[in-house]
Design a protein around this motif. Structure first.
Motif, PDB file in Angstrom:
ATOM      1  N   SER A  30       9.550   7.647  21.729  1.00  0.00           N
ATOM      2  CA  SER A  30       9.984   9.154  22.333  1.00  0.00           C
ATOM      3  C   SER A  30      11.459   9.133  23.004  1.00  0.00           C
ATOM      4  CB  SER A  30       8.858   9.410  23.366  1.00  0.00           C
ATOM      5  OG  SER A  30       7.788   9.420  22.909  1.00  0.00           O
ATOM      6  N   SER A  31      12.357   8.237  22.391  1.00  0.00           N
ATOM      7  CA  SER A  31      13.551   8.138  22.973  1.00  0.00           C
ATOM      8  C   SER A  31      14.745   9.133  22.206  1.00  0.00           C
ATOM      9  CB  SER A  31      14.174   6.869  22.887  1.00  0.00           C
ATOM     10  OG  SER A  31      13.979   6.505  21.668  1.00  0.00           O
ATOM     11  N   GLY A  32      14.310   9.802  21.220  1.00  0.00           N
ATOM     12  CA  GLY A  32      15.116  10.540  20.549  1.00  0.00           C
ATOM     13  C   GLY A  32      16.008   9.865  19.370  1.00  0.00           C
ATOM     14  N   LEU A  33      15.495   8.745  19.216  1.00  0.00           N
ATOM     15  CA  LEU A  33      16.408   7.680  18.297  1.00  0.00           C
ATOM     16  C   LEU A  33      15.617   7.637  16.981  1.00  0.00           C
ATOM     17  CD1 LEU A  33      17.412   4.946  21.043  1.00  0.00           C
ATOM     18  CD2 LEU A  33      18.963   6.739  19.852  1.00  0.00           C
ATOM     19  N   GLY A  34      14.508   8.369  16.967  1.00  0.00           N
ATOM     20  CA  GLY A  34      13.904   8.392  15.621  1.00  0.00           C
ATOM     21  C   GLY A  34      13.039   7.073  15.193  1.00  0.00           C
ATOM     22  N   GLY A  35      12.731   6.091  16.015  1.00  0.00           N
ATOM     23  CA  GLY A  35      12.132   5.093  15.951  1.00  0.00           C
ATOM     24  C   GLY A  35      11.038   4.993  14.642  1.00  0.00           C
ATOM     25  N   ALA A  36       9.911   5.844  15.399  1.00  0.00           N
ATOM     26  CA  ALA A  36       8.830   6.011  14.480  1.00  0.00           C
ATOM     27  C   ALA A  36       9.164   6.484  13.146  1.00  0.00           C
ATOM     28  CB  ALA A  36       7.739   7.016  15.291  1.00  0.00           C
ATOM     29  N   SER A  37      10.179   7.437  12.774  1.00  0.00           N
ATOM     30  CA  SER A  37      10.251   8.090  11.704  1.00  0.00           C
ATOM     31  C   SER A  37      11.040   6.772  10.851  1.00  0.00           C
ATOM     32  CB  SER A  37      11.463   9.205  11.842  1.00  0.00           C
ATOM     33  OG  SER A  37      10.795   9.882  12.786  1.00  0.00           O
ATOM     34  N   SER A  38      11.810   6.298  11.342  1.00  0.00           N
ATOM     35  CA  SER A  38      12.518   4.937  10.787  1.00  0.00           C
ATOM     36  C   SER A  38      11.764   4.108  10.349  1.00  0.00           C
ATOM     37  CB  SER A  38      13.557   4.381  11.773  1.00  0.00           C
ATOM     38  OG  SER A  38      14.158   3.322  11.195  1.00  0.00           O
ATOM     39  N   ASN A  39      10.586   3.649  11.235  1.00  0.00           N
ATOM     40  CA  ASN A  39       9.504   2.678  10.742  1.00  0.00           C
ATOM     41  C   ASN A  39       8.583   3.148   9.684  1.00  0.00           C
ATOM     42  OD1 ASN A  39       8.301   1.749  14.167  1.00  0.00           O
ATOM     43  ND2 ASN A  39      10.356   1.286  13.242  1.00  0.00           N
ATOM     44  N   VAL A  40       8.474   4.350   9.531  1.00  0.00           N
ATOM     45  CA  VAL A  40       7.669   4.825   8.366  1.00  0.00           C
ATOM     46  C   VAL A  40       8.321   4.817   7.166  1.00  0.00           C
ATOM     47  CG1 VAL A  40       6.396   6.697   7.459  1.00  0.00           C
ATOM     48  CG2 VAL A  40       6.144   6.284   9.770  1.00  0.00           C
ATOM     49  N   ALA A  41       9.629   5.531   7.255  1.00  0.00           N
ATOM     50  CA  ALA A  41      10.469   5.709   6.008  1.00  0.00           C
ATOM     51  C   ALA A  41      10.705   4.117   5.323  1.00  0.00           C
ATOM     52  CB  ALA A  41      11.925   6.311   6.558  1.00  0.00           C
ATOM     53  N   MET A  72      23.153  13.922  24.738  1.00  0.00           N
ATOM     54  CA  MET A  72      21.494  13.341  24.436  1.00  0.00           C
ATOM     55  C   MET A  72      21.309  13.400  22.850  1.00  0.00           C
ATOM     56  SD  MET A  72      18.550  15.020  26.588  1.00  0.00           S
ATOM     57  CE  MET A  72      18.076  16.178  25.132  1.00  0.00           C
ATOM     58  N   THR A  73      20.576  12.621  22.583  1.00  0.00           N
ATOM     59  CA  THR A  73      20.280  12.493  21.125  1.00  0.00           C
ATOM     60  C   THR A  73      18.886  12.918  20.896  1.00  0.00           C
ATOM     61  OG1 THR A  73      19.891  10.994  19.107  1.00  0.00           O
ATOM     62  CG2 THR A  73      19.413   9.983  21.430  1.00  0.00           C
ATOM     63  N   GLY A  74      18.875  14.085  19.889  1.00  0.00           N
ATOM     64  CA  GLY A  74      17.427  14.651  19.584  1.00  0.00           C
ATOM     65  C   GLY A  74      16.815  15.372  20.746  1.00  0.00           C
ATOM     66  N   SER A  75      15.464  15.086  20.690  1.00  0.00           N
ATOM     67  CA  SER A  75      14.864  15.971  21.929  1.00  0.00           C
ATOM     68  C   SER A  75      14.987  15.123  23.270  1.00  0.00           C
ATOM     69  CB  SER A  75      13.221  16.306  21.699  1.00  0.00           C
ATOM     70  OG  SER A  75      13.003  14.994  21.166  1.00  0.00           O
ATOM     71  N   GLY A  76      15.721  13.828  23.121  1.00  0.00           N
ATOM     72  CA  GLY A  76      15.815  12.845  24.288  1.00  0.00           C
ATOM     73  C   GLY A  76      14.662  11.949  24.220  1.00  0.00           C
ATOM     74  N   SER A  77      14.720  10.952  25.174  1.00  0.00           N
ATOM     75  CA  SER A  77      15.598  11.091  26.343  1.00  0.00           C
ATOM     76  C   SER A  77      16.732  10.191  26.549  1.00  0.00           C
ATOM     77  CB  SER A  77      14.400  10.584  27.675  1.00  0.00           C
ATOM     78  OG  SER A  77      14.280   9.232  27.218  1.00  0.00           O
ATOM     79  N   THR A  78      17.103   9.655  25.486  1.00  0.00           N
ATOM     80  CA  THR A  78      18.339   8.519  25.407  1.00  0.00           C
ATOM     81  C   THR A  78      19.749   9.489  25.662  1.00  0.00           C
ATOM     82  OG1 THR A  78      17.014   7.118  23.835  1.00  0.00           O
ATOM     83  CG2 THR A  78      19.557   6.868  24.268  1.00  0.00           C
ATOM     84  N   ILE A  79      20.475   9.139  26.513  1.00  0.00           N
ATOM     85  CA  ILE A  79      21.804   9.675  26.698  1.00  0.00           C
ATOM     86  C   ILE A  79      22.885   8.563  26.095  1.00  0.00           C
ATOM     87  CG2 ILE A  79      23.478  10.592  28.421  1.00  0.00           C
ATOM     88  CD1 ILE A  79      20.733  11.645  29.324  1.00  0.00           C
ATOM     89  N   ILE A  80      23.746   9.200  25.377  1.00  0.00           N
ATOM     90  CA  ILE A  80      24.719   8.496  24.510  1.00  0.00           C
ATOM     91  C   ILE A  80      26.112   8.835  25.225  1.00  0.00           C
ATOM     92  CG2 ILE A  80      25.861   8.013  22.162  1.00  0.00           C
ATOM     93  CD1 ILE A  80      23.255   8.441  21.058  1.00  0.00           C
TER      94      ILE A  80
END
Ligand SMILES: C[C@@](CO)(OP(=O)(O)O)[C@H](O)COP(=O)(O)OP(=O)(O)OC[C@H]1O[C@@H](n2ccc(N)nc2=O)[C@H](O)[C@@H]1O
Ligand SMILES: Nc1ncnc2c1ncn2[C@@H]1O[C@H](COP(=O)(O)OP(=O)(O)O)[C@@H](O)[C@H]1O
Length: 308
Positions: free
Chosen positions: A101-112, A253-261
């Motif tokens: 839930s950091s807006g970095l797409g971790g779960a999506s990347s795992n699945v892909a 911010m990336t995606g829906s957050g919460s990471t700030i770049i």
């Protein structure tokens, strides 16, 4: 019990350089226009076959693992499409670095990446188009990761992925606020805001690409979610200010957050900023953008030994 072959691979995070949200569609999703890039920050995945009569999912974070979870749905879909998989069970061990839930797409990347690896090792023969179709059924961000393009423009609800040339080469600092953001909630909040104003039309993809100069990427930085997230989490605004004060040329911010770049001028400065943030008790790390998708090493580990 595990089979002897463990396939180990990386699952990289993404960042959204640009994210605009358009109309809410009949299916409840929103059309978006986004520019995404892979970044050199990854989870490690071990994939194996198990002779237990069920799939096994392990992770160093608490993630959903049941039939309705992303991976549960992936395995179900694959067994539906390929009946020869009906009696095969999979083991997945995810060592996460990318916070959920950091807006970095971790779960999506795992699945892909699991889907891509299964397509390869099980010789499922899914062509690119089918891979995108399967990915889009599971989650909007997944098609980007499935294509493997390091830098791309995304449209539709996320399933239309067009590669972009000259991926920017940047040093970045990632700041991880203590709370993650639920993407569904962020889109709901967006809708509430839009009802007050008016849903915006997105620029046509072709026009955007024709005008786009990757060497001026910082000019395009935009995220429609930022205003909403800063409104609900004003403390995130102070991270933005801190990164700016520390010398980042752009902060977003990336995606829906919460990471700030934050974009750092060079590696030395990125390292210094992370040190300084650490002294202030702020969780962060530095990284770089990815230029080529040759960084997903195809490592087959025999007998579970780590040769990486
Ligand atoms: C905001 C973005 C930007 O890249 O990324 P994240 O911040 O999640 O990484 C994506 O649009 C998120 O994609 P993803 O995280 O895969 O979303 P999904 O699981 O498909 O959907 C979660 C929920 O978000 C909403 N949703 C998602 C995508 C989209 N184009 N329109 C939506 O309205 C829907 O309410 C959906 O139920
Ligand atoms: N393999 C996974 N890794 C991380 N989160 C997962 C995973 N599988 C399911 N989830 C769920 O997905 C959501 C987070 O998705 P993630 O891609 O990490 O964040 P974001 O959408 O903000 O980029 C959380 O609700 C989390 O419980």
């Amino acid at each position: 019990m595990k089979n002897d072959n463990i396939y180990q691979f990386r699952s990289y995070a993404k960042m959204n350089w640009f994210l605009k949200i358009g109309q809410r569609r009949q299916d409840g999703y929103h059309n978006i226009l986004s520019v995404m890039q892979l970044i050199d920050f990854y989870d490690t995945i071990d994939l194996y076959f198990t002779d237990q009569n069920c799939d096994e999912i392990q992770c160093n974070y608490e993630i959903p693992t049941g039939k309705k979870s992303l991976l549960g749905r992936l395995f179900h879909l694959l067994r539906d499409l390929k009946p020869q998989l009906k009696d095969r069970y999979f083991g997945v061990k995810i060592t996460k670095n990318i916070p959920p839930s950091s807006g970095l797409g971790g779960a999506s990347s795992n699945v892909a990446n699991i889907l891509k690896k299964m397509n390869e090792i099980l010789q499922l023969s899914f062509e690119n188009e089918k891979m995108i179709e399967i990915s889009a059924k599971l989650g909007s961000d997944i098609p980007f990761f499935t294509t493997g393009f390091p830098f791309a423009i995304i449209s539709g609800k996320g399933e239309k992925v067009i590669p972009l040339h000259q991926p920017p080469e940047k040093y970045i600092v990632l700041v991880f606020p203590e709370v993650g953001i639920d993407t569904c909630w962020a889109y709901r909040e967006w809708d509430i805001e839009q009802e007050k104003d008016k849903f915006q039309d997105l620029p046509p993809v072709k026009e955007f690409i024709d005008d786009f100069s990757p060497n001026q990427i910082e000019k395009y930085i935009w995220n429609d979610f930022e205003k909403i997230i800063y409104k609900h989490f004003p403390e995130f605004g102070s991270y933005k200010e801190t990164l700016e004060q520390m010398g980042c040329s752009s902060v977003f911010m990336t995606g829906s957050g919460s990471t700030i770049i934050g974009i750092a001028p060079n590696q030395e400065k990125a390292v210094d900023i992370v040190k300084e943030l650490k002294q202030k008790g702020i969780h962060s790390r530095w990284s770089t953008t990815i230029l080529k998708d040759d960084s997903n090493p195809k490592v087959v580990l025999e007998g579970g030994e780590n040769h990486d």
